[in-house]
Design a protein around this motif. Structure first.
Motif, short mmCIF file in Angstrom:
data_model
loop_
_atom_site.label_atom_id
_atom_site.label_comp_id
_atom_site.label_asym_id
_atom_site.label_seq_id
_atom_site.Cartn_x
_atom_site.Cartn_y
_atom_site.Cartn_z
N CYS A 112 5.84 0.50 64.85
CA CYS A 112 6.14 1.93 64.97
C CYS A 112 5.14 2.74 64.15
CB CYS A 112 7.56 2.23 64.50
SG CYS A 112 8.82 1.54 65.60
N SER A 113 4.84 3.93 64.67
CA SER A 113 3.84 4.80 64.05
C SER A 113 4.42 5.59 62.88
CB SER A 113 3.35 5.82 65.09
OG SER A 113 4.37 6.77 65.38
N SER A 114 3.52 6.24 62.18
CA SER A 114 3.96 7.28 61.26
C SER A 114 4.35 8.48 62.14
CB SER A 114 2.85 7.64 60.27
OG SER A 114 1.67 7.97 60.96
N ALA A 115 4.99 9.46 61.56
CA ALA A 115 5.55 10.57 62.34
C ALA A 115 4.59 11.75 62.43
CB ALA A 115 6.86 11.02 61.72
N VAL A 116 4.69 12.44 63.56
CA VAL A 116 4.08 13.76 63.71
C VAL A 116 5.17 14.76 63.33
CG1 VAL A 116 3.10 15.43 65.33
CG2 VAL A 116 2.63 12.98 65.62
N THR A 117 4.89 15.64 62.37
CA THR A 117 5.85 16.68 61.99
C THR A 117 5.75 17.80 63.01
OG1 THR A 117 5.58 16.12 59.66
CG2 THR A 117 6.57 18.25 60.16
N VAL A 118 6.87 18.08 63.70
CA VAL A 118 6.91 19.09 64.75
C VAL A 118 7.76 20.25 64.27
CG1 VAL A 118 7.56 19.59 67.14
CG2 VAL A 118 6.71 17.30 66.52
N THR A 119 7.12 21.41 64.08
CA THR A 119 7.85 22.62 63.71
C THR A 119 8.05 23.44 64.97
OG1 THR A 119 6.81 22.62 61.53
CG2 THR A 119 7.82 24.69 62.25
#
Length: 150
Positions: A112-119
């Motif tokens: 699993c990847s690290s996360a993209v922070t989505v605002t």
């Protein structure tokens, strides 16, 4: 000693995005690497949305992409567009990708990847939006875009 494949998400670009509810899609690219010494069969990568920055297979699935077979040390870039529905609540979510294990893979803890922070912001950012309830998951939509480098 047999050489085994080891699929992992080696990079995520960008790591933070802002989406306007009902607005245009923002492209995101995940790079899948076979870090093992043996070839990896084709598989599937699942796009997931989470309320926290740790992406796991328990998170909510919002799409998937085909991963081609990869020789040892080879990688492939999987791109897609991400947008929020017009009625999405303002708030912060996290999007990531997990690669389904392949035959012979011995280390699946790194799939699993690290996360993209989505605002997510409202298209009418008003003072009342600041106190918006972010407990409900906004509807995120994955739109297919051409894979990077193709």
């Amino acid at each position: 000693c047999a050489a085994h494949p080891d699929l992992l998400v080696s990079s995520v670009d960008p790591t933070e995005i802002t989406l306007v509810a009902g607005g245009a899609a923002v492209p995101v690219t995940f790079t899948i690497l076979n870090g093992g010494g043996g070839p990896a069969d084709s598989t599937t990568a699942t796009i997931l949305v989470s309320n926290d920055s740790t992406i796991t297979t328990d998170d909510s699935q919002i799409g998937n992409r085909a991963v081609p077979g990869l020789a040892a040390s080879d990688s492939t870039a999987l791109g897609f567009g991400l947008n929020a529905s017009a009625d999405a609540s303002a708030g912060i979510l996290y999007v990531g990708m997990c690669v389904e294990p392949v035959s012979g893979e011995t280390d699946t803890d790194n799939n699993c990847s690290s996360a993209v922070t989505v605002t997510i912001v409202s298209s009418t950012v008003a003072g009342s939006e600041r106190g918006a309830d972010v407990s409900s998951t906004p509807r995120l939509v994955v739109t297919e875009v051409r894979d990077a480098g193709r």
